[in-house]
Design a protein around this motif. Structure first.
Motif, PDB file in Angstrom:
ATOM      1  N   ASN A 155       0.833  -1.209   0.000  1.00 52.69           N
ATOM      2  CA  ASN A 155       0.000   0.000   0.000  1.00 52.69           C
ATOM      3  C   ASN A 155       0.869   1.262   0.000  1.00 52.69           C
ATOM      4  N   VAL A 156       1.734   1.344  -1.004  1.00 57.57           N
ATOM      5  CA  VAL A 156       2.699   2.436  -1.089  1.00 57.57           C
ATOM      6  C   VAL A 156       2.613   3.087  -2.460  1.00 57.57           C
ATOM      7  N   LYS A 157       2.771   4.417  -2.478  1.00 56.10           N
ATOM      8  CA  LYS A 157       2.846   5.163  -3.730  1.00 56.10           C
ATOM      9  C   LYS A 157       4.171   5.917  -3.774  1.00 56.10           C
ATOM     10  N   LEU A 158       4.908   5.767  -4.895  1.00 56.03           N
ATOM     11  CA  LEU A 158       6.187   6.425  -5.100  1.00 56.03           C
ATOM     12  C   LEU A 158       6.094   7.285  -6.348  1.00 56.03           C
ATOM     13  N   THR A 159       6.411   8.578  -6.214  1.00 52.95           N
ATOM     14  CA  THR A 159       6.279   9.506  -7.338  1.00 52.95           C
ATOM     15  C   THR A 159       7.569  10.288  -7.523  1.00 52.95           C
ATOM     16  N   GLY A 160       8.058  10.333  -8.746  1.00 49.64           N
ATOM     17  CA  GLY A 160       9.207  11.165  -9.092  1.00 49.64           C
ATOM     18  C   GLY A 160       8.808  12.182 -10.135  1.00 49.64           C
ATOM     19  N   THR A 161       9.148  13.448  -9.916  1.00 52.62           N
ATOM     20  CA  THR A 161       8.792  14.511 -10.853  1.00 52.62           C
ATOM     21  C   THR A 161       9.978  15.411 -11.113  1.00 52.62           C
ATOM     22  N   ASN A 162       9.905  16.154 -12.200  1.00 54.54           N
ATOM     23  CA  ASN A 162      10.876  17.200 -12.492  1.00 54.54           C
ATOM     24  C   ASN A 162      10.280  18.549 -12.143  1.00 54.54           C
ATOM     25  N   ILE A 163      11.054  19.376 -11.449  1.00 52.51           N
ATOM     26  CA  ILE A 163      10.617  20.755 -11.255  1.00 52.51           C
ATOM     27  C   ILE A 163      10.697  21.500 -12.573  1.00 52.51           C
ATOM     28  N   ASN A 164      11.737  21.220 -13.365  1.00 56.84           N
ATOM     29  CA  ASN A 164      11.890  21.799 -14.690  1.00 56.84           C
ATOM     30  C   ASN A 164      11.413  20.775 -15.710  1.00 56.84           C
ATOM     31  N   ASP A 165      10.246  20.963 -16.263  1.00 55.19           N
ATOM     32  CA  ASP A 165       9.654  19.980 -17.164  1.00 55.19           C
ATOM     33  C   ASP A 165      10.312  19.933 -18.537  1.00 55.19           C
ATOM     34  N   THR A 166      11.184  20.888 -18.850  1.00 58.62           N
ATOM     35  CA  THR A 166      11.808  20.896 -20.171  1.00 58.62           C
ATOM     36  C   THR A 166      13.126  20.124 -20.195  1.00 58.62           C
ATOM     37  N   VAL A 167      13.601  19.701 -19.032  1.00 55.90           N
ATOM     38  CA  VAL A 167      14.853  18.945 -18.949  1.00 55.90           C
ATOM     39  C   VAL A 167      14.566  17.624 -18.251  1.00 55.90           C
ATOM     40  N   ALA A 168      15.034  16.538 -18.832  1.00 56.84           N
ATOM     41  CA  ALA A 168      14.762  15.219 -18.249  1.00 56.84           C
ATOM     42  C   ALA A 168      15.905  14.804 -17.341  1.00 56.84           C
ATOM     43  N   TYR A 169      15.815  15.172 -16.072  1.00 54.41           N
ATOM     44  CA  TYR A 169      16.753  14.632 -15.100  1.00 54.41           C
ATOM     45  C   TYR A 169      16.396  13.174 -14.844  1.00 54.41           C
ATOM     46  N   LEU A 170      17.379  12.414 -14.408  1.00 55.15           N
ATOM     47  CA  LEU A 170      17.229  10.982 -14.348  1.00 55.15           C
ATOM     48  C   LEU A 170      16.897  10.530 -12.932  1.00 55.15           C
ATOM     49  N   THR A 171      15.722   9.916 -12.752  1.00 55.37           N
ATOM     50  CA  THR A 171      15.290   9.429 -11.451  1.00 55.37           C
ATOM     51  C   THR A 171      14.881   7.965 -11.578  1.00 55.37           C
ATOM     52  N   HIS A 172      15.468   7.112 -10.733  1.00 50.41           N
ATOM     53  CA  HIS A 172      15.145   5.691 -10.719  1.00 50.41           C
ATOM     54  C   HIS A 172      14.236   5.399  -9.529  1.00 50.41           C
ATOM     55  N   VAL A 173      13.219   4.570  -9.755  1.00 50.43           N
ATOM     56  CA  VAL A 173      12.225   4.317  -8.713  1.00 50.43           C
ATOM     57  C   VAL A 173      11.915   2.828  -8.650  1.00 50.43           C
ATOM     58  N   ALA A 174      11.868   2.266  -7.421  1.00 53.38           N
ATOM     59  CA  ALA A 174      11.554   0.846  -7.282  1.00 53.38           C
ATOM     60  C   ALA A 174      10.923   0.558  -5.929  1.00 53.38           C
ATOM     61  N   GLY A 175      10.221  -0.566  -5.864  1.00 55.69           N
ATOM     62  CA  GLY A 175       9.536  -0.948  -4.643  1.00 55.69           C
ATOM     63  C   GLY A 175      10.473  -1.326  -3.517  1.00 55.69           C
ATOM     64  N   ILE A 176      11.593  -1.997  -3.827  1.00 55.52           N
ATOM     65  CA  ILE A 176      12.534  -2.414  -2.786  1.00 55.52           C
ATOM     66  C   ILE A 176      13.807  -1.567  -2.832  1.00 55.52           C
ATOM     67  N   VAL A 177      14.579  -1.627  -3.925  1.00 57.23           N
ATOM     68  CA  VAL A 177      15.851  -0.897  -4.039  1.00 57.23           C
ATOM     69  C   VAL A 177      15.851  -0.076  -5.323  1.00 57.23           C
ATOM     70  N   GLY A 178      16.156   1.211  -5.209  1.00 56.50           N
ATOM     71  CA  GLY A 178      16.220   2.052  -6.392  1.00 56.50           C
ATOM     72  C   GLY A 178      17.402   1.703  -7.278  1.00 56.50           C
ATOM     73  N   VAL A 179      18.617   1.771  -6.721  1.00 58.34           N
ATOM     74  CA  VAL A 179      19.842   1.531  -7.479  1.00 58.34           C
ATOM     75  C   VAL A 179      20.775   0.655  -6.661  1.00 58.34           C
ATOM     76  N   THR A 180      21.388  -0.335  -7.296  1.00 55.96           N
ATOM     77  CA  THR A 180      22.469  -1.081  -6.667  1.00 55.96           C
ATOM     78  C   THR A 180      23.703  -1.007  -7.550  1.00 55.96           C
ATOM     79  N   THR A 181      24.857  -0.895  -6.910  1.00 47.97           N
ATOM     80  CA  THR A 181      26.104  -0.745  -7.657  1.00 47.97           C
ATOM     81  C   THR A 181      27.094  -1.872  -7.383  1.00 47.97           C
ATOM     82  N   ASN A 182      26.744  -2.814  -6.516  1.00 47.41           N
ATOM     83  CA  ASN A 182      27.666  -3.892  -6.175  1.00 47.41           C
ATOM     84  C   ASN A 182      26.952  -5.230  -6.181  1.00 47.41           C
TER      85      ASN A 182
END
Length: 400
Positions: A155-182
């Motif tokens: 029962n969770v909602k995750l939202t990512g938005t850009n303040i500047n809609d003309t530039v696509a900054y990169l946001t990763h979103v996931a239920g458990i882990v957003g990003v893993t590097t190892n």
């Protein structure tokens, strides 16, 4: 606590609080000095045991900081063990942040996390700094070898938005882990009633893990279940958004997964992708996907199928784009749909037009991912290896 160097943190309850980070200063480096957590802002240096933590009815508002329902950042040389932590009824609003999570924003320490729960909560993050950002129901970014087991998100909602809609900054979103590097083992995790809305037009979205990065990571996702996921973004998978991983014995049930083309310029040499996969958006080379089931309740509100995989370009019942091995998997009772009208690519010259009569062609559905075709030649990095896969009661739709 703001900054902690303790060896043990246990038997703590936090409830009915509001906290705000008032910083108006941008951060330097990947892990800055600004942290906001429902329990702890930042943990440093020592090995530590974190256990029996209960956080309920917390509202956190941040500006220029990592933020999490429990601990914002863990940066430790010693081993950190996290066990029996629950965050519920948590509202996080984060502006100009890098990493935001239900339990720990940045887990920069080796060892393990188990028996953790994030439920009945909502995270909204606005990205305006032009940096890579991540949102995770449990962890936003995991940058050490870690075992994550018995993690639950409901029962969770995750939202990512850009303040500047003309530039696509990169946001990763996931239920458990957003990003893993190892190297990570994600085992026996459950996600139920999760909504992800990544409006940033560039990020990766996953029901369990958004993206795998780093040099030669060894990531495994096993024995996990995703139920009733509604996820929208640029690259979307019911389990993994994009990366190299071994995924086995996992199920995605009742998915509504939608991928939309971002703001990248579209040319014959950089075609639109928008990968949407029931399990994986993009499975990179050396990935192994085995014993995966993507399914839905056969009776769907009396109106026919509504669950499925929908893309403005590439869609697949298991993977949209698969460069690895897929075997012993099942797709059933869902729709797989791609919109032909979004795939047209205008040639930039007469010569190019002659060489690319088939401007773009998408393979859709079944356990196929997608292959772009130009002048009848499939780009070799998208060739796929399938073995012993079953498709049952799957409706394939190409175009409106």
């Amino acid at each position: 606590a703001g900054v902690v160097t303790a060896k043990e943190i246990k038997n703590v309850k936090v409830y009915d609080i509001e906290a705000e980070n008032l910083s108006s200063t941008s951060r330097s480096g990947r892990y800055g000095i600004n942290n906001l957590g429902g329990l702890i802002g930042c943990m440093l240096h020592n090995a530590c045991q974190v256990s029996n933590i209960d956080i309920d009815n917390v509202r956190l508002t941040s500006n220029f900081s990592d933020v999490a329902g429990a601990i914002s950042d863990i940066n430790a040389a010693g081993e950190i063990n996290v066990d029996d932590v629950e965050v519920s009824n948590c509202i996080i609003n984060s502006e100009k942040a890098l990493n935001t999570a239900g339990i720990i924003a940045v887990f920069n320490a080796p060892k393990s996390m188990k028996n953790v729960t994030f439920k009945d909560s909502e995270i909204t993050m606005k990205n305006s700094e032009g940096l890579d950002c991540s949102i995770g129901g449990i962890i936003a970014i995991c940058s050490y070898d870690t075992i994550i087991e018995d993690a639950n998100v409901s029962n969770v909602k995750l939202t990512g938005t850009n303040i500047n809609d003309t530039v696509a900054y990169l946001t990763h979103v996931a239920g458990i882990v957003g990003v893993t590097t190892n190297n990570n083992l994600i085992s026996n995790c459950n996600v139920d009633n999760l909504t992800i809305d990544d409006q940033t037009k560039r990020g990766m979205v996953g029901g369990i893990l958004a993206v795998v990065t780093g040099r030669n990571p060894n990531v495994e996702i096993i024995d996990s279940f995703v139920n009733n996921i509604t996820a929208t973004g640029y690259t979307v998978g019911g389990i993994l958004g994009c990366g190299v991983a071994k995924i086995s014995d996992c199920t995605v049930k009742n998915p509504i997964i939608t991928a939309k083309i971002g703001i990248y310029p579209v040319t014959p040499y950089a075609p639109p992708t928008a990968p949407a996969g029931g399990a994986v958006g993009i499975a990179v080379e050396t990935s192994v996907l085995s014993r995966i089931t993507v399914t839905a309740d056969e009776a769907q509100d009396g109106e026919g199928k509504k669950y499925g995989i929908f893309s403005e370009c590439n869609a697949g019942g298991i993977a949209a784009v698969n460069s690895g091995i897929l075997k012993d998997s099942i797709v059933e009772n869902i729709i797989v749909k791609t919109l032909q009208s979004f795939v047209q690519i205008e040639p930039t010259s007469e010569e190019e037009s002659q060489n690319n009569e088939e401007t773009a062609e998408v393979d859709v559905g079944e356990v196929k991912g997608a292959a772009w075709r130009f002048a009848d030649e499939v780009q070799p990095r998208y060739l796929q290896n399938y073995e012993n896969c079953t498709i049952n009661n799957v409706e394939l739709i190409f175009g409106e």
